[in-house]
Design an enzyme around this catalytic site. Structure first.
Site, PDB file in Angstrom:
ATOM      1  N   HIS A 107     -42.151 -44.230  48.890  1.00  0.00           N
ATOM      2  CA  HIS A 107     -43.226 -43.244  48.817  1.00  0.00           C
ATOM      3  C   HIS A 107     -44.518 -44.011  48.554  1.00  0.00           C
ATOM      4  O   HIS A 107     -44.505 -45.230  48.403  1.00  0.00           O
ATOM      5  CB  HIS A 107     -42.990 -42.282  47.655  1.00  0.00           C
ATOM      6  CG  HIS A 107     -41.728 -41.471  47.759  1.00  0.00           C
ATOM      7  ND1 HIS A 107     -41.637 -40.330  48.519  1.00  0.00           N
ATOM      8  CD2 HIS A 107     -40.513 -41.631  47.184  1.00  0.00           C
ATOM      9  CE1 HIS A 107     -40.414 -39.821  48.396  1.00  0.00           C
ATOM     10  NE2 HIS A 107     -39.714 -40.596  47.588  1.00  0.00           N
ATOM     11  N   CYS A 118     -37.461 -41.526  52.516  1.00  0.00           N
ATOM     12  CA  CYS A 118     -36.480 -41.157  51.505  1.00  0.00           C
ATOM     13  C   CYS A 118     -35.539 -40.023  51.942  1.00  0.00           C
ATOM     14  O   CYS A 118     -34.611 -40.276  52.695  1.00  0.00           O
ATOM     15  CB  CYS A 118     -37.208 -40.844  50.187  1.00  0.00           C
ATOM     16  SG  CYS A 118     -36.116 -40.924  48.765  1.00  0.00           S
TER      17      CYS A 118
HETATM   18  N1  GLN Z   1     -32.856 -36.118  47.146  1.00  0.00           N
HETATM   19  C1  GLN Z   1     -32.750 -37.462  47.609  1.00  0.00           C
HETATM   20  C2  GLN Z   1     -32.182 -38.429  46.575  1.00  0.00           C
HETATM   21  O1  GLN Z   1     -32.358 -38.259  45.392  1.00  0.00           O
HETATM   22  C3  GLN Z   1     -34.096 -37.950  48.133  1.00  0.00           C
HETATM   23  C4  GLN Z   1     -35.154 -38.010  47.067  1.00  0.00           C
HETATM   24  C5  GLN Z   1     -36.542 -38.303  47.596  1.00  0.00           C
HETATM   25  O2  GLN Z   1     -36.893 -37.990  48.722  1.00  0.00           O
HETATM   26  N2  GLN Z   1     -37.367 -38.894  46.748  1.00  0.00           N
HETATM   27  O3  GLN Z   1     -31.540 -39.384  46.922  1.00  0.00           O
END
Ligand code: GLN
Length: 245
Positions: A196, A93
């Site tokens: 995740h 992510c």
């Molecule tokens: N901050 C990033 C987004 O919202 C990644 C979020 C995350 O790693 N879950 O796109």
């Protein structure tokens, strides 16, 4: 094939959303079950990232946290050069986003990436949240991949990056797709995904793909593991998403 593996966990203090650092534990467990000794090394924001470890994992993070990690990566040129030469790394992510050319966060600020992956990320204007299931596109993977996604960024792939999977359920790289929906980015030894989970606890095939690459063998050379709970979890998550495997 090496009999000792060093796994680097990069910036766990800012990149650990939803227990992503657990990916290192899964890799270590599956390696040790095959007689491969492992060391897990945490590398923190104020440290140089060693360029010669066998395998690296990076997790997800909120916008402010991921900007710190992006800054860290840009300071570690030896490490990012090693990734471009083919070191093995799993990125989740926020880490997918910061390994790209650039990403724009929810406030509209454009942040320079590490330029390891030929991708760029811009805000979608909403968050993609929920279960994500894909059909793998990485050679050798046969089982659907499952994970939990929560991101505001939408990611476009350039010609040098290949997607990890074709979306069966969920958003993946972008909620509004032109043509096929895909998740993740693979380039050289870097495998990146919006999943995740931790993703490797849910997807043993992906864990073994990374392990094999890191120890220098084919997946088929790794001993089969009998871990029914892992298979059960995988089947349960695929079923829960209403996708037929
Ligand atoms: N901050 C990033 C987004 O919202 C990644 C979020 C995350 O790693 N879950 O796109």
């Amino acid at each position: 094939m090496t009999d000792r593996l060093t796994i680097g966990v990069i910036d766990p203090e800012v990149l650990g959303t939803y227990g992503d650092t657990g990916n290192a534990l899964v890799l270590s467990h599956r390696a040790r079950a095959r007689g491969i000794a492992t060391d897990i090394v945490e590398i923190h924001l104020d440290e140089a990232i060693p360029a010669d470890l066998d395998l690296y994992v990076m997790g997800g993070g909120e916008d402010t946290a991921q900007a710190l990690a992006a800054d860290h990566l840009r300071r570690c040129a030896d490490f990012t050069a090693a990734l471009r030469r083919g070191r093995t790394l799993l990125a989740i992510c926020a880490s997918l986003q910061i390994l790209g050319r650039s990403y724009t966060d929810a406030t509209g600020r454009e942040v320079a990436g590490a330029e390891v992956l030929d991708i760029s990320t811009t805000p979608q204007g909403h968050r993609s949240i929920g279960e994500l299931v894909t059909a793998p596109l990485l050679p050798g993977l046969t089982q659907p991949l499952t994970g939990f996604e929560n991101h505001g960024g939408a990611t476009q792939l350039g010609p040098d990056a290949r997607p990890l999977g074709r979306v069966l359920s969920g958003s993946g790289n972008a909620a509004d797709h032109d043509g096929g929906a895909v998740d993740g980015a693979c380039q050289g030894g870097v495998v990146a995904t919006y999943m995740h989970g931790p993703v490797l606890a849910r997807n043993a095939e992906l864990a073994d793909y990374l392990l094999a690459r890191a120890v220098g063998c084919e997946v088929g050379d790794l001993a089969e593991l009998d871990m029914p709970l892992v298979d059960q979890l995988h089947a349960e998550r695929v079923r829960a998403a209403g996708v037929s495997a």
